[in-house]
Design a protein around this motif. Structure first.
Motif, mmCIF file in Angstrom:
data_model
loop_
_atom_site.group_PDB
_atom_site.id
_atom_site.type_symbol
_atom_site.label_atom_id
_atom_site.label_comp_id
_atom_site.label_asym_id
_atom_site.label_seq_id
_atom_site.Cartn_x
_atom_site.Cartn_y
_atom_site.Cartn_z
ATOM 1 N N ARG A 1 -52.462 2.087 45.114
ATOM 2 C CA ARG A 1 -53.615 2.498 44.452
ATOM 3 C C ARG A 1 -53.091 2.556 42.816
ATOM 4 N NH1 ARG A 1 -57.942 7.077 45.733
ATOM 5 N NH2 ARG A 1 -56.483 8.228 44.536
ATOM 6 N N SER A 2 -51.717 3.415 42.934
ATOM 7 C CA SER A 2 -50.816 3.211 41.834
ATOM 8 C C SER A 2 -49.822 2.491 40.904
ATOM 9 C CB SER A 2 -50.113 4.992 42.598
ATOM 10 O OG SER A 2 -51.014 5.866 42.164
ATOM 11 N N THR B 1 -49.102 12.134 57.593
ATOM 12 C CA THR B 1 -49.667 11.089 57.094
ATOM 13 C C THR B 1 -49.364 10.447 58.215
ATOM 14 O OG1 THR B 1 -50.290 9.918 55.037
ATOM 15 C CG2 THR B 1 -48.170 10.628 55.499
ATOM 16 N N GLN C 1 -52.304 4.985 55.252
ATOM 17 C CA GLN C 1 -53.015 5.775 54.346
ATOM 18 C C GLN C 1 -51.627 5.917 53.518
ATOM 19 O OE1 GLN C 1 -52.603 10.109 54.710
ATOM 20 N NE2 GLN C 1 -54.288 10.545 53.346
ATOM 21 N N GLU D 1 -51.946 2.918 50.937
ATOM 22 C CA GLU D 1 -53.126 2.638 50.100
ATOM 23 C C GLU D 1 -53.499 3.449 49.051
ATOM 24 O OE1 GLU D 1 -57.774 4.299 50.774
ATOM 25 O OE2 GLU D 1 -56.675 4.165 52.151
ATOM 26 N N LEU D 2 -52.690 4.674 49.229
ATOM 27 C CA LEU D 2 -52.138 5.558 47.996
ATOM 28 C C LEU D 2 -50.891 5.092 46.990
ATOM 29 C CD1 LEU D 2 -52.271 9.368 49.687
ATOM 30 C CD2 LEU D 2 -53.693 7.671 48.165
ATOM 31 N N VAL E 1 -49.406 10.243 46.507
ATOM 32 C CA VAL E 1 -49.528 10.618 47.680
ATOM 33 C C VAL E 1 -49.749 11.942 47.120
ATOM 34 C CG1 VAL E 1 -49.154 10.941 50.085
ATOM 35 C CG2 VAL E 1 -48.670 8.109 48.606
ATOM 36 N N PRO F 1 -52.891 13.311 45.426
ATOM 37 C CA PRO F 1 -54.732 12.729 46.153
ATOM 38 C C PRO F 1 -54.531 13.929 47.147
ATOM 39 C CG PRO F 1 -53.384 11.409 45.806
ATOM 40 C CD PRO F 1 -52.381 12.202 45.556
ATOM 41 N N GLU F 2 -53.370 14.134 48.226
ATOM 42 C CA GLU F 2 -53.458 14.449 49.707
ATOM 43 C C GLU F 2 -52.534 15.436 49.602
ATOM 44 O OE1 GLU F 2 -54.754 13.542 51.774
ATOM 45 O OE2 GLU F 2 -56.319 12.067 51.353
#
Length: 318
Positions: free
Chosen positions: A78-79, A67, A71, A74-75, A253, A256-257
């Motif tokens: 978001r959490s 990763t 990235q 960002e994740l 993380v 979602p990924e």
């Protein structure tokens, strides 16, 4: 002045006096400490107790692989997470009515302050270490087996300890330890100091592949994170719980990924394959999942969302 006016006048005076008295005493002192770290639920006829060992501070940007920092940022944002993510260390106690089975033991003293709470939470949950019949280790990293041997003694003296044969062959082998740089040998030392007392006492049984260990409890090979990483299926009365060990570390993380890995993986590519497989099966089967590093109690369900997955934690039930 009417009677009503008298009542109002003197009633208000009394209220003011009470308020002044209360403010003079000040607020009650803050308690600070948290509630005991266990969570109980039923799975068919089996009692499942999640046990909290404590919290590690993870820095995902430093530890996650496959990763980018952008990235991950960002994740995490978001959490509602920062650069350091408080990461639970969870274990699970299964009372089948016939056997008392502990899956993982926490970190013990191997990771410093903030952990080593499993023993006290086990007792607060109503059990004693001597009552445990079986200890199932997902893999031989210190935050999963460090609680086996503490204060110079086996913490679960009446239990047989099970773990993947390939993990034992790797982590308990001094020749394997000597192949890695000195600064990376601590995990080997911790595994050996925790496991060897059980090996020497004839209390260790290696697991080879998918194996039923007790009625309703099956070991499932999921190697990749470590050579013998093992997850456990618990089933009763048509209900199922999969205990994942270290298939996932950072929920914000890796749900979602799923392709994102971590530097602790012995084989990161295979670890990603095992994670994706487990996610697909859990979402399709709609069964319960428990994991060592999800926010306590680490129990919930997985559902597909966009190109990844979302975690749905269990409700708190009395």
């Amino acid at each position: 002045m009417t009677t009503t006016h008298h009542i109002y006048k003197y009633g208000m005076a009394a209220l003011c006096a009470l308020a002044l008295a209360a403010s003079a005493h000040g607020a009650a002192p803050q308690v600070i400490t948290q509630a005991p770290g266990y969570y109980r639920m039923m799975l068919g006829d089996f009692e499942v107790t999640a046990l909290f060992d404590g919290v590690l501070d993870f820095n995902p940007k430093e530890l996650l692989t496959h990763t980018t920092h952008a990235q991950v940022d960002e994740l995490l944002h978001r959490s509602f997470e920062g650069d350091k993510v408080p990461t639970s260390v969870n274990a699970y106690l299964i009372n089948t009515g016939d056997k008392l089975v502990l899956i993982d033991t926490g970190a013990g003293e191997t990771f410093g302050p903030g952990l080593n709470k499993l023993q006290s939470n086990l007792k607060l949950a109503g059990y004693q270490p001597e009552q445990v019949d079986m200890v199932l280790i997902t893999h031989m990293h210190p935050d999963h087996l460090g609680g086996l041997f503490l204060e110079g003694k086996r913490m679960f003296p009446n239990a047989i300890v099970y773990a993947g044969k390939a993990d034992a062959a790797f982590w308990l082998d001094e020749a394997e330890m000597n192949k890695v740089p000195t600064e990376k040998q601590k995990f080997f030392h911790d595994a050996q100091s925790s496991m060897n007392p059980y090996v020497q006492a004839g209390k260790f049984k290696p697991i080879l592949g998918d194996t039923q260990l007790a009625p309703g409890i099956t070991a499932v090979d999921a190697h990749g994170h470590t050579p013998g990483h093992t997850i456990y299926a618990v089933e009763s009365k048509g209900q199922k719980l999969m205990l994942w060990g270290d298939l996932v570390h950072v929920a914000a993380v890796q749900f979602p990924e799923p392709q994102v890995t971590i530097e602790f993986d012995v084989d990161s590519n295979l670890a990603a394959v095992q994670r994706k497989k487990a996610y697909v099966e859990a979402a399709k089967g709609r069964y319960l999942v428990g994991s060592a590093h999800l926010p306590f109690p680490g129990l919930g369900h997985l559902r597909a969302a966009r190109k990844g997955y979302e975690w749905v934690p269990v409700d708190y039930l009395p």
